[in-house]
Design a protein around this motif. Structure first.
Motif, PDB file in Angstrom:
ATOM      1  N   THR A   3      -7.599   7.793 -12.342  1.00 29.82           N
ATOM      2  CA  THR A   3      -7.376   8.526 -13.597  1.00 29.82           C
ATOM      3  C   THR A   3      -5.887   8.657 -13.934  1.00 29.82           C
ATOM      4  N   PRO A   4      -5.010   9.052 -12.983  1.00 26.01           N
ATOM      5  CA  PRO A   4      -3.578   9.094 -13.303  1.00 26.01           C
ATOM      6  C   PRO A   4      -3.003   7.721 -13.650  1.00 26.01           C
ATOM      7  N   VAL A   5      -3.500   6.662 -13.001  1.00 26.34           N
ATOM      8  CA  VAL A   5      -2.994   5.312 -13.289  1.00 26.34           C
ATOM      9  C   VAL A   5      -3.443   4.863 -14.686  1.00 26.34           C
ATOM     10  N   ILE A   6      -4.639   5.225 -15.086  1.00 31.53           N
ATOM     11  CA  ILE A   6      -5.098   4.933 -16.459  1.00 31.53           C
ATOM     12  C   ILE A   6      -4.127   5.554 -17.458  1.00 31.53           C
ATOM     13  N   ARG A   7      -3.778   6.833 -17.232  1.00 35.17           N
ATOM     14  CA  ARG A   7      -2.844   7.531 -18.129  1.00 35.17           C
ATOM     15  C   ARG A   7      -1.480   6.853 -18.132  1.00 35.17           C
ATOM     16  N   LEU A   8      -0.996   6.494 -16.926  1.00 38.37           N
ATOM     17  CA  LEU A   8       0.323   5.870 -16.814  1.00 38.37           C
ATOM     18  C   LEU A   8       0.387   4.562 -17.585  1.00 38.37           C
ATOM     19  N   LEU A   9      -0.595   3.686 -17.399  1.00 37.65           N
ATOM     20  CA  LEU A   9      -0.557   2.380 -18.060  1.00 37.65           C
ATOM     21  C   LEU A   9      -0.630   2.516 -19.579  1.00 37.65           C
ATOM     22  N   ASP A  10      -1.322   3.539 -20.046  1.00 37.22           N
ATOM     23  CA  ASP A  10      -1.318   3.817 -21.490  1.00 37.22           C
ATOM     24  C   ASP A  10       0.084   4.216 -21.953  1.00 37.22           C
ATOM     25  N   LYS A  11       0.744   5.064 -21.179  1.00 43.20           N
ATOM     26  CA  LYS A  11       2.072   5.558 -21.549  1.00 43.20           C
ATOM     27  C   LYS A  11       3.113   4.447 -21.587  1.00 43.20           C
ATOM     28  N   ILE A  12       3.072   3.552 -20.587  1.00 40.47           N
ATOM     29  CA  ILE A  12       4.098   2.509 -20.499  1.00 40.47           C
ATOM     30  C   ILE A  12       3.639   1.196 -21.152  1.00 40.47           C
ATOM     31  N   ARG A  13       2.529   1.288 -21.870  1.00 35.51           N
ATOM     32  CA  ARG A  13       2.007   0.172 -22.670  1.00 35.51           C
ATOM     33  C   ARG A  13       1.698  -1.082 -21.848  1.00 35.51           C
ATOM     34  N   LEU A  14       1.115  -0.841 -20.683  1.00 36.04           N
ATOM     35  CA  LEU A  14       0.683  -1.964 -19.854  1.00 36.04           C
ATOM     36  C   LEU A  14      -0.839  -2.022 -19.728  1.00 36.04           C
ATOM     37  N   MET A  34       0.854  -1.188   0.000  1.00 33.42           N
ATOM     38  CA  MET A  34       0.000   0.000   0.000  1.00 33.42           C
ATOM     39  C   MET A  34       0.888   1.236   0.000  1.00 33.42           C
ATOM     40  N   ILE A  35       0.660   2.135  -0.963  1.00 34.66           N
ATOM     41  CA  ILE A  35       1.466   3.350  -1.028  1.00 34.66           C
ATOM     42  C   ILE A  35       0.588   4.575  -0.768  1.00 34.66           C
ATOM     43  N   ASP A  36       1.154   5.536  -0.065  1.00 33.96           N
ATOM     44  CA  ASP A  36       0.500   6.821   0.173  1.00 33.96           C
ATOM     45  C   ASP A  36       0.808   7.690  -1.039  1.00 33.96           C
ATOM     46  N   SER A  37      -0.168   7.826  -1.939  1.00 38.04           N
ATOM     47  CA  SER A  37       0.097   8.459  -3.226  1.00 38.04           C
ATOM     48  C   SER A  37      -0.140   9.957  -3.234  1.00 38.04           C
ATOM     49  N   SER A  38      -0.776  10.501  -2.196  1.00 35.52           N
ATOM     50  CA  SER A  38      -1.263  11.890  -2.162  1.00 35.52           C
ATOM     51  C   SER A  38      -2.407  12.033  -3.169  1.00 35.52           C
ATOM     52  N   GLN A  39      -2.900  13.245  -3.344  1.00 36.18           N
ATOM     53  CA  GLN A  39      -4.016  13.473  -4.248  1.00 36.18           C
ATOM     54  C   GLN A  39      -3.624  14.247  -5.503  1.00 36.18           C
ATOM     55  N   ASP A  40      -2.339  14.515  -5.643  1.00 32.59           N
ATOM     56  CA  ASP A  40      -1.857  15.240  -6.815  1.00 32.59           C
ATOM     57  C   ASP A  40      -1.702  14.278  -7.986  1.00 32.59           C
ATOM     58  N   PRO A  41      -2.388  14.503  -9.116  1.00 32.05           N
ATOM     59  CA  PRO A  41      -2.360  13.554 -10.240  1.00 32.05           C
ATOM     60  C   PRO A  41      -0.953  13.245 -10.758  1.00 32.05           C
ATOM     61  N   THR A  42      -0.136  14.281 -10.893  1.00 35.46           N
ATOM     62  CA  THR A  42       1.226  14.075 -11.399  1.00 35.46           C
ATOM     63  C   THR A  42       2.044  13.240 -10.424  1.00 35.46           C
ATOM     64  N   HIS A  43       1.876  13.524  -9.141  1.00 34.51           N
ATOM     65  CA  HIS A  43       2.619  12.777  -8.117  1.00 34.51           C
ATOM     66  C   HIS A  43       2.158  11.318  -8.086  1.00 34.51           C
ATOM     67  N   ILE A  44       0.878  11.097  -8.228  1.00 35.40           N
ATOM     68  CA  ILE A  44       0.351   9.725  -8.235  1.00 35.40           C
ATOM     69  C   ILE A  44       0.967   8.935  -9.384  1.00 35.40           C
TER      70      ILE A  44
END
Length: 318
Positions: free
Chosen positions: A227-238, A191-201
């Motif tokens: 929402t940030p994780v959706i963007r990330l997985l698209d970027k890193i092709r996962l 479990m990670i404390d991601s904060s609420q900032d989209p870029t930081h997440i």
């Protein structure tokens, strides 16, 4: 001369008319005022559905309902809002139990003043009873997390990360814990404390995946982190290659389910959490009527099989 049949018909008409006249009218006190207080920061879009429900219920029941929340999500600020609200002597309170220990003292004042209280969303039924609430409307968070973990286990998840964007809320930890327990894995550093900032997440999840390449499951706890994780997985092709599940709904989440990058969402049906307490408080104030049991608004699971039934309602009533 009136026949027996006509005489009977006349009597029945008179009785019907009398029945209509004797029916109780829709009675309520003028200027009834309820206050709903949530722990949500202004940046959390999930609460828009609750606000929509509150407005509709208030309009239908003919009662003013004021929604209040700490702008930044600070729980000490929430406690101050509760104290101010209690001091204003509303006809009823609706409060999320974001932290029982923080809110217990200000809500004790509401109990002493005999202000009717319904708790929603965060917290447990036992905590609600301890606060003297009439009932609790929400999702049992540990069980919801456990249900999500069972689905993830069936899908083959063996290493995971739970992205917690609101770690100060004990209910969020319960979601992650339930998920871990269903998988048979210690929560620990998963479990990670991601904060609420989209870029930081996005950066924090990417760093976690680099350090833990065996991770094959991701759980987010709502649109703020999803929402940030959706963007990330698209970027890193996962996207679609790693099991990704989340709590709650948004346009981005329903679209990701439709596209296959999110396996499922745990829907706690927030509209019920906004609509039902307003109706129940109104009935209690006017007629002394209240359900004998608490209400579990979730979990409901949304996946590819049923997402089309909710996709047009996302952000409004779902």
């Amino acid at each position: 001369m009136m026949s027996q049949r006509n005489r009977l018909s006349s009597i029945l008409l008179l009785l019907s008319a009398s029945f209509v006249v004797l029916q109780p009218s829709y009675v309520y006190a003028e200027n009834e005022r309820f206050i709903m207080i949530s722990h949500a920061p202004d940046s959390d879009p999930w609460w828009n559905t609750v606000k929509n429900a509150v407005k509709e219920a208030g309009d239908i029941m003919g009662v003013e309902v004021l929604y209040r929340n700490p702008a930044s999500g600070d729980l000490a600020d929430m406690a101050r809002i509760v104290e101010q609200s209690v001091a204003s002597n509303p006809d009823g309170l609706i409060v999320t139990i974001a932290d029982f220990d923080v809110l217990k003292k200000p809500l004790e004042k509401a109990l002493r003043k005999k202000i009717p209280l319904i708790t929603i969303n965060s917290g447990t039924h036992q905590q609600s009873q301890a606060l003297g609430a009439l009932l609790h409307i929400g999702q049992p968070e540990y069980q919801a997390g456990y249900g999500a973990g069972q689905k993830a286990k069936q899908a083959g998840v063996s290493h995971f990360v739970c992205v917690n964007h609101y770690i100060t809320n004990p209910s969020s930890v319960e979601r992650c814990q339930g998920y871990a327990d269903a998988l048979g894995i210690k929560l620990g550093n998963s479990m990670i404390d991601s904060s609420q900032d989209p870029t930081h997440i996005e950066k924090k999840v990417q760093a976690y995946l680099r350090r833990h390449p065996a991770t094959n499951g991701i759980l987010t706890l709502g649109p703020t982190s999803a929402t940030p994780v959706i963007r990330l997985l698209d970027k890193i092709r996962l996207a679609g290659k790693i099991h990704f599940s989340t709590f709650d709904l948004s346009d981005e989440i329903t679209h990701a389910i439709e596209q296959g990058s999110i396996a499922f969402s745990v829907d706690q049906q927030p509209y019920l959490q906004g609509y039902m307490p307003v109706v129940m408080l109104a009935l209690y104030k006017r007629y002394g009527i209240i359900p004998a049991n608490d209400m579990d608004s979730g979990p409901a699971f949304i996946d590819k099989n049923n997402v089309n039934s909710v996709i047009t309602l996302s952000g409004t009533v779902r």
